[in-house]
Design a protein around this motif. Structure first.
Motif, mmCIF file in Angstrom:
data_model
loop_
_atom_site.group_PDB
_atom_site.id
_atom_site.type_symbol
_atom_site.label_atom_id
_atom_site.label_comp_id
_atom_site.label_asym_id
_atom_site.label_seq_id
_atom_site.Cartn_x
_atom_site.Cartn_y
_atom_site.Cartn_z
ATOM 1 N N ARG A 1 45.224 29.467 -25.068
ATOM 2 C CA ARG A 1 44.678 29.125 -23.760
ATOM 3 C C ARG A 1 44.889 27.637 -23.503
ATOM 4 N N ASP A 2 44.678 27.215 -22.269
ATOM 5 C CA ASP A 2 44.862 25.803 -21.930
ATOM 6 C C ASP A 2 43.956 24.903 -22.760
ATOM 7 N N THR A 3 42.794 25.414 -23.144
ATOM 8 C CA THR A 3 41.833 24.624 -23.902
ATOM 9 C C THR A 3 42.038 24.719 -25.415
ATOM 10 N N GLY A 4 43.041 25.477 -25.849
ATOM 11 C CA GLY A 4 43.302 25.651 -27.277
ATOM 12 C C GLY A 4 43.350 27.116 -27.655
ATOM 13 N N LEU A 5 43.447 27.372 -28.946
ATOM 14 C CA LEU A 5 43.513 28.745 -29.439
ATOM 15 C C LEU A 5 42.148 29.419 -29.360
ATOM 16 N N HIS A 6 42.178 30.689 -28.981
ATOM 17 C CA HIS A 6 40.984 31.523 -28.999
ATOM 18 C C HIS A 6 41.254 32.724 -29.896
ATOM 19 N N VAL A 7 40.186 33.369 -30.327
ATOM 20 C CA VAL A 7 40.282 34.591 -31.126
ATOM 21 C C VAL A 7 39.627 35.713 -30.346
ATOM 22 N N PHE B 1 36.099 40.236 -25.814
ATOM 23 C CA PHE B 1 35.820 38.851 -25.445
ATOM 24 C C PHE B 1 36.554 37.911 -26.401
ATOM 25 N N GLU B 2 36.571 36.631 -26.045
ATOM 26 C CA GLU B 2 37.259 35.619 -26.853
ATOM 27 C C GLU B 2 36.288 34.515 -27.262
ATOM 28 N N VAL B 3 36.544 33.943 -28.440
ATOM 29 C CA VAL B 3 35.780 32.807 -28.944
ATOM 30 C C VAL B 3 36.785 31.719 -29.325
ATOM 31 N N PRO B 4 36.543 30.465 -28.957
ATOM 32 C CA PRO B 4 37.464 29.394 -29.358
ATOM 33 C C PRO B 4 37.611 29.329 -30.877
ATOM 34 N N LEU B 5 38.829 29.189 -31.349
ATOM 35 C CA LEU B 5 39.067 29.093 -32.784
ATOM 36 C C LEU B 5 38.339 27.891 -33.374
ATOM 37 N N ALA B 6 38.246 26.798 -32.621
ATOM 38 C CA ALA B 6 37.553 25.608 -33.114
ATOM 39 C C ALA B 6 36.085 25.901 -33.413
ATOM 40 N N VAL B 7 35.478 26.786 -32.630
ATOM 41 C CA VAL B 7 34.090 27.186 -32.884
ATOM 42 C C VAL B 7 34.003 27.964 -34.187
ATOM 43 N N LEU B 8 34.896 28.936 -34.361
ATOM 44 C CA LEU B 8 34.870 29.791 -35.546
ATOM 45 C C LEU B 8 35.196 29.025 -36.817
ATOM 46 N N MET B 9 36.062 28.013 -36.719
ATOM 47 C CA MET B 9 36.474 27.251 -37.890
ATOM 48 C C MET B 9 35.564 26.064 -38.169
ATOM 49 N N ASN B 10 34.464 25.950 -37.447
ATOM 50 C CA ASN B 10 33.472 24.918 -37.717
ATOM 51 C C ASN B 10 32.501 25.455 -38.764
ATOM 52 N N PRO B 11 32.574 24.997 -40.016
ATOM 53 C CA PRO B 11 31.735 25.593 -41.062
ATOM 54 C C PRO B 11 30.247 25.362 -40.844
ATOM 55 N N ARG C 1 20.583 40.828 -50.901
ATOM 56 C CA ARG C 1 21.638 41.252 -49.991
ATOM 57 C C ARG C 1 21.743 40.251 -48.852
ATOM 58 N N CYS C 2 22.891 39.640 -48.757
ATOM 59 C CA CYS C 2 23.064 38.538 -47.819
ATOM 60 C C CYS C 2 24.322 38.734 -46.989
ATOM 61 N N TYR C 3 24.426 37.937 -45.932
ATOM 62 C CA TYR C 3 25.591 38.013 -45.066
ATOM 63 C C TYR C 3 25.724 36.703 -44.314
ATOM 64 N N PHE C 4 26.976 36.368 -43.965
ATOM 65 C CA PHE C 4 27.234 35.227 -43.097
ATOM 66 C C PHE C 4 27.162 35.688 -41.644
ATOM 67 N N ALA C 5 26.830 34.744 -40.769
ATOM 68 C CA ALA C 5 26.797 35.017 -39.341
ATOM 69 C C ALA C 5 27.238 33.774 -38.580
ATOM 70 N N ILE C 6 27.858 34.013 -37.441
ATOM 71 C CA ILE C 6 28.296 32.939 -36.550
ATOM 72 C C ILE C 6 27.802 33.287 -35.154
ATOM 73 N N ARG C 7 27.022 32.402 -34.592
ATOM 74 C CA ARG C 7 26.497 32.639 -33.260
ATOM 75 C C ARG C 7 27.294 31.819 -32.238
ATOM 76 N N TRP C 8 27.682 32.470 -31.142
ATOM 77 C CA TRP C 8 28.355 31.770 -30.049
ATOM 78 C C TRP C 8 27.943 32.417 -28.732
ATOM 79 N N GLN C 9 27.356 31.595 -27.868
ATOM 80 C CA GLN C 9 26.798 32.102 -26.615
ATOM 81 C C GLN C 9 25.864 33.284 -26.920
ATOM 82 N N SER C 10 26.091 34.432 -26.295
ATOM 83 C CA SER C 10 25.214 35.579 -26.545
ATOM 84 C C SER C 10 25.704 36.453 -27.696
#
Length: 263
Positions: A84-90, A180-190, A206-215
């Motif tokens: 995208r114009d703003t960078g890569l999205h996933v 939907f799409e999420v900016p790659l920069a958001v996802l790659m921010n540890p 029992r554990c899991y990772f999660a990434i929150r973005w918008q809703s």
């Protein structure tokens, strides 16, 4: 230290909410430079062997192939990159609420490898077309990542691919509730990768990772694959961290040349 992944859907209590479970501390990871989040840098990383490790907390869930897991079902997913114009999205999908496995959860397009599929790459491309309508001619495969044994007993191979200009989405409403799409920069921010513990009758540890973005709340196996991509790109840039150093492991999943598919 390692943690068990969440139990299969059928073992979860009906009112389990992954968004409100307690947060556990996890080792801080260094940020990625913006230049490594460009398509040319990602392509280059997959073209050369990279000495790296899968996510250490769930390393036991990654396997080099399916030979020792004969009862597991072979599957593949596409991790689609969109320029995208703003960078890569996933691109992600939200699964339909009536599905048997992971209903309503966020995932990548993909599914079971059929006997007619040449390999996991072919399966990921076919499933992507069936689920969201993107034709294979609009997908440029970049590489693959190590196979993950999920708690629903799928051996899931992630395929990284670019969606080329001109692609169109036609989601299958029987399987997909939303795309939907999420900016790659958001996802790659540890700093956005949060480790949760299941504080329920499902059991301690029992554990899991999660990434929150918008809703959107990306968690479980999908979040682990995202975090794995972070480790891979970090290693390709020579950035040290807990996700490095598995001797001989490259960005290409070792079992791809002779894939084991279900009968």
């Amino acid at each position: 230290m390692s943690y068990r992944m969440p139990a299969p859907d059928r073992d979860r209590i009906a009112d389990f909410d992954p968004q409100v479970q307690p947060v556990l501390p996890s080792a801080p990871l260094p940020p990625l430079p913006p230049e490594c989040l460009r398509l040319d840098a990602i392509r280059q990383a997959f073209q050369h062997p990279v000495d790296w490790r899968v996510e250490p907390l769930f390393a036991q869930s990654f396997v080099p192939g399916g030979d020792s897991y004969a009862r597991a079902r072979q599957a593949a997913v596409l991790m689609p990159l969109v320029q995208r114009d703003t960078g890569l999205h996933v691109l992600f999908t939200r699964r339909a609420a009536h599905l048997h496995h992971h209903a309503g959860q966020i995932s990548f397009p993909g599914g079971r490898i059929e006997t007619s599929d040449r390999d996991p790459v072919a399966a990921a491309l076919r499933e992507t077309h069936e689920e969201i309508g993107v034709e294979q001619r609009f997908i440029q495969v970049i590489g693959t990542q190590p196979t993950l044994l999920t708690t629903t007993h799928f051996l899931m191979t992630p395929v990284i691919g670019e969606l080329l200009p001109g692609f169109h989405l036609h989601p299958d409403e029987a399987e997909v509730a939303e795309v939907f799409e999420v900016p790659l920069a958001v996802l790659m921010n540890p700093d956005r990768h949060v480790l949760h513990q299941m504080a329920t009758s499902l059991g301690h540890g029992r554990c899991y990772f999660a990434i929150r973005w918008q809703s959107y709340f990306i968690w479980g196996a999908t979040a682990i694959l995202v975090r794995n991509l972070y480790h891979f790109l970090a290693a390709a840039q020579g950035i040290a961290g807990p996700g490095r150093r598995r001797p001989g492991q490259s960005g290409i999943s070792p079992g791809l040349e002779r894939p084991s598919v279900p009968p």
